[in-house]
Enzyme design. Structure first.
Site, PDB file in Angstrom:
ATOM      1  N   HIS A 222       0.860  -1.236  -0.209  1.00 24.99           N
ATOM      2  CA  HIS A 222       0.010  -0.073   0.093  1.00 24.99           C
ATOM      3  C   HIS A 222       0.899   1.244   0.052  1.00 24.99           C
ATOM      4  O   HIS A 222       0.523   2.246   0.725  1.00 24.99           O
ATOM      5  CB  HIS A 222      -0.855  -0.022   1.292  1.00 24.99           C
ATOM      6  CG  HIS A 222      -2.218  -0.983   1.008  1.00 24.99           C
ATOM      7  ND1 HIS A 222      -2.911  -0.937   0.075  1.00 24.99           N
ATOM      8  CD2 HIS A 222      -2.123  -2.019   1.755  1.00 24.99           C
ATOM      9  CE1 HIS A 222      -3.841  -2.045   0.064  1.00 24.99           C
ATOM     10  NE2 HIS A 222      -3.654  -2.634   1.339  1.00 24.99           N
ATOM     11  N   ASP A 280      -0.010  -5.141   5.400  1.00 26.12           N
ATOM     12  CA  ASP A 280      -1.034  -5.979   5.023  1.00 26.12           C
ATOM     13  C   ASP A 280      -1.014  -6.113   3.403  1.00 26.12           C
ATOM     14  O   ASP A 280      -0.486  -5.161   2.855  1.00 26.12           O
ATOM     15  CB  ASP A 280      -2.431  -5.440   5.404  1.00 26.12           C
ATOM     16  CG  ASP A 280      -2.736  -4.176   5.044  1.00 26.12           C
ATOM     17  OD1 ASP A 280      -1.842  -3.048   5.053  1.00 26.12           O
ATOM     18  OD2 ASP A 280      -3.722  -3.900   4.466  1.00 26.12           O
ATOM     19  N   GLU A 281      -1.507  -7.205   2.829  1.00 26.16           N
ATOM     20  CA  GLU A 281      -1.885  -7.033   1.350  1.00 26.16           C
ATOM     21  C   GLU A 281      -0.393  -7.023   0.479  1.00 26.16           C
ATOM     22  O   GLU A 281      -0.768  -6.030  -0.391  1.00 26.16           O
ATOM     23  CB  GLU A 281      -3.057  -6.191   1.075  1.00 26.16           C
ATOM     24  CG  GLU A 281      -4.462  -6.523   1.901  1.00 26.16           C
ATOM     25  CD  GLU A 281      -5.493  -5.950   1.279  1.00 26.16           C
ATOM     26  OE1 GLU A 281      -6.761  -6.277   1.137  1.00 26.16           O
ATOM     27  OE2 GLU A 281      -5.459  -4.737   1.056  1.00 26.16           O
ATOM     28  N   ALA A 282       0.429  -7.403   1.077  1.00 19.89           N
ATOM     29  CA  ALA A 282       1.685  -7.403   0.122  1.00 19.89           C
ATOM     30  C   ALA A 282       1.639  -8.466  -0.995  1.00 19.89           C
ATOM     31  O   ALA A 282       1.936  -9.511  -0.629  1.00 19.89           O
ATOM     32  CB  ALA A 282       2.792  -7.524   0.899  1.00 19.89           C
ATOM     33  N   ASP A 330      -2.680 -10.465   8.278  1.00 20.90           N
ATOM     34  CA  ASP A 330      -3.138 -11.469   7.045  1.00 20.90           C
ATOM     35  C   ASP A 330      -1.720 -11.967   6.574  1.00 20.90           C
ATOM     36  O   ASP A 330      -1.806 -13.085   6.220  1.00 20.90           O
ATOM     37  CB  ASP A 330      -3.815 -10.714   6.213  1.00 20.90           C
ATOM     38  CG  ASP A 330      -3.325  -9.156   5.612  1.00 20.90           C
ATOM     39  OD1 ASP A 330      -3.042  -8.389   6.594  1.00 20.90           O
ATOM     40  OD2 ASP A 330      -3.056  -9.250   4.335  1.00 20.90           O
TER      41      ASP A 330
END
Length: 620
Positions: A222, A280-282, A330
């Site tokens: 992000h 997160d969300e890498a 996550d």
């Protein structure tokens, strides 16, 4: 029988083997009945950290605190000495008998009191439960996402007063490009970025309203706001996607540290008990050259990611020893427990388990919690806006209330499995990511936040009966999509009314465009392109077009006026362009066609649709 069994004369080899298996099973079953049962206590790692900055813990009763090594004999009870190679590793801080402490703790926990027996959070004994045993989070942190629809400084004061009345205990501030970063990062900040004086004014206002302040700085994924720029494109993990930074690269690591320090240095003036590093969300890991090289030492992409989370958390804790580090869960949830222990993550971070679904039993099952059971302290994270579709701009309280009802069930189910459930972070996203369209603006979602907070404080579904929300807002906001209560009183309530009114009128317009036989029969694309239609029907259609156009134009004008009190001009322009512009363009196009057809005195004979403009020709 046994003699015949073992003899050569009596039975085939297969029969003898069958008898042997049966006798073995009987023997094992019988012997198990005489074994004493042992309590298999959940392993919780020892956590090296200073005393919690907010909740106080009685030292003698808290198993998270390190015992005095001088008072313990490392050889008693058959406990092994720690591995010197691991303790002295240059990549981790020095520990005294780290392995011994965790193994000793495993034995102690079998007979010790509950880990949270003497924990106090915000002056209240932990855990806080309803009379029927439902868990109530004692830290209720409201997330403010400033990467979209950032507010003018004066609005923060109104917001914080409102949060205080909601019984929120803190805020999680995600500044992104609205923070006045220094040095090379200054070239990436938003044109409307706050000044440092404004940042301090905002933090002072939060402190004034007794809100604990937690900064959030993304340190892995992000990071589009930086990596989208040509100046920083070489730091992408994947050259095609400006999402994840190549954190293994020394230059990228220096940039991450600069971001952390710039934000932390101002936040620590107002108290910084926690620092959130995102993580997160890498979606791209192990692609850039530096990461490929580092994987040779870490052995896998998952371990590479854990290595980075660990060193980022360690950097924060070494710079700011009184600060605890939070990270979204996550990217750790899929890791092996042994890998988490190898990088000492249980000592470095407090995971924040997030999910915004209506049924968390499906999307956040107990197995996910158990994967992180070795962390003594964890958080939950719900949502009150920005998690019901990237283009949801109107109020849909029902979705978020169900999410919070499900969180009550989750926290009640798992709180005994951890030392402490530290609190609930109630996220309010402005965009799904830096490139996505605006989601709900904050005034649209404040009634949802009020209902969600009341639900969490009551620890049960309220079934549409929200007396505290009614008293606070002076109205009863409906839960259904796009519906609105009039006369509400809260910061930005007029915007809440206008946007939901806009949604209802747009739904009416879309139904009209899809279903009305007159507009589809006599004011179609053919009429737009060739100015051919029936005056009789055009006169009737014109009234309907005006009936839809005039209210939407009035709403657009009113919204500009009201939103200007809270938002910068670019936010207003983006919102109206994204969500109202297309409808107004269609209506104005039909107005033009009506005017041209009405002025026409004659029309061409058929065929008048030119073959060169046919769809088949366009496709070819």
């Amino acid at each position: 029988m046994l003699r015949g069994f073992f003899g050569r004369r009596s039975r085939s080899a297969w029969v003898r083997l069958t008898y042997l298996c049966v006798i073995t099973i009987i023997f094992l079953f019988a012997s198990s009945q005489f074994k004493s049962t042992a309590t298999h206590a959940r392993f919780v790692p020892e956590v090296r950290q200073p005393a919690q900055p907010v909740h106080a813990i009685a030292v003698a009763a808290d198993p998270r605190l390190r015992p005095n090594p001088e008072s313990l004999n490392p050889n008693q009870d058959g406990i092994d000495q720690p591995d010197p190679a691991r303790v002295d590793s240059p990549d981790v801080p020095q520990h005294q008998n780290a392995q011994w402490v965790t193994r000793k703790f495993l034995q102690q926990q079998r007979t010790s009191k509950k880990p949270f027996e003497n924990v106090v959070i915000n002056g209240e004994k932990y855990p806080k439960l309803t009379p029927d045993g439902k868990f109530i989070p004692q830290r209720r942190i409201i997330h403010l996402d400033l990467k979209g629809a950032a507010y003018k400084p004066d609005y923060f004061e109104e917001l914080f007063a409102f949060f205080n009345r909601l019984q929120a205990t803190g805020i999680l501030l995600e500044w992104e490009d609205m923070f006045p970063f220094k040095g090379r990062l200054s070239s990436a900040v938003n044109k409307n970025a706050y000044s440092m004086e404004t940042v301090e004014r905002i933090l002072k206002a939060a402190q004034k309203h007794h809100l604990q302040i937690i900064p959030l700085v993304q340190t892995m994924g992000h990071l589009e706001w930086i990596l989208k720029l040509e100046q920083f494109a070489h730091l992408r993990e994947d050259s095609r996607f400006p999402q994840v930074i190549c954190f293994s690269d020394d230059d990228a690591w220096d940039l991450i540290k600069e971001m952390i320090e710039d934000v932390a240095e101002v936040h620590k003036k107002f108290g910084m008990p926690y620092f959130h590093i995102g993580a997160d969300e890498a979606f791209q890991i192990g692609i850039c050259n530096a990461s490929v090289a580092r994987i040779q030492k870490e052995f896998s992409r998952e371990r590479l990611m854990l290595w980075h989370i660990a060193r980022t958390a360690r950097f924060v804790k070494e710079k700011y020893p009184e600060t605890q580090v939070l990270a979204w869960h996550d990217m750790m949830a899929s890791a092996m427990e042994s890998d988490i222990e190898d990088y000492k993550l249980t000592e470095l971070v407090q995971p924040v388990l997030w999910n915004y679904a209506e049924d968390l039993d499906i999307y956040l099952p107990r197995s996910t919690w158990m994967l992180l059971r070795n962390f003594g302290s964890v958080w939950g994270s719900s949502a009150w806006k920005g998690a019901d579709g990237p283009a949801r701009y109107s109020t849909n309280a029902n979705h978020y209330v169900k999410n919070h009802e499900s969180w009550i069930k989750q926290l009640t189910m798992v709180y005994k499995d951890f030392n402490v459930i530290e609190g609930l972070i109630m996220t309010g996203w402005s965009r799904y990511d830096h490139f996505a369209v605006l989601a709900e603006t904050i005034p649209v979602a404040l009634p949802t936040l009020a209902i969600s907070m009341e639900t969490m404080l009551e620890g049960r579904p309220l079934l549409g009966n929200h007396p505290i929300t009614f008293e606070l807002l002076q109205c009863s906001p409906p839960l259904d999509l796009g519906y609105v209560a009039s006369g509400c009183r809260f910061p930005g309530s007029r915007i809440y009314e206008l946007i939901n009114d806009m949604y209802q009128k747009q739904m009416q317009l879309r139904t009209y465009r899809q279903d009305d036989y007159e507009v589809n029969g006599w004011l179609s694309r053919v009429a737009d392109e060739y100015t051919v239609s029936s005056h009789w029907y055009i006169d009737k259609i014109e009234q309907m077009i005006e009936m839809h156009a005039v209210p939407l134009e009035r709403i657009a004008e009113d919204l500009r006026f009201e939103m200007d009190k809270i938002f910068y001009k670019d936010t207003i322009d983006e919102f109206l362009f994204t969500y109202l512009g297309e409808d107004l363009e269609w209506l104005n196009k039909k107005r033009e066609t009506i005017k041209k057809v009405s002025n026409a005195k004659a029309f061409p004979k058929r065929p008048f649709v030119e073959s060169a403009k046919s769809i088949g020709t366009q496709c070819s």
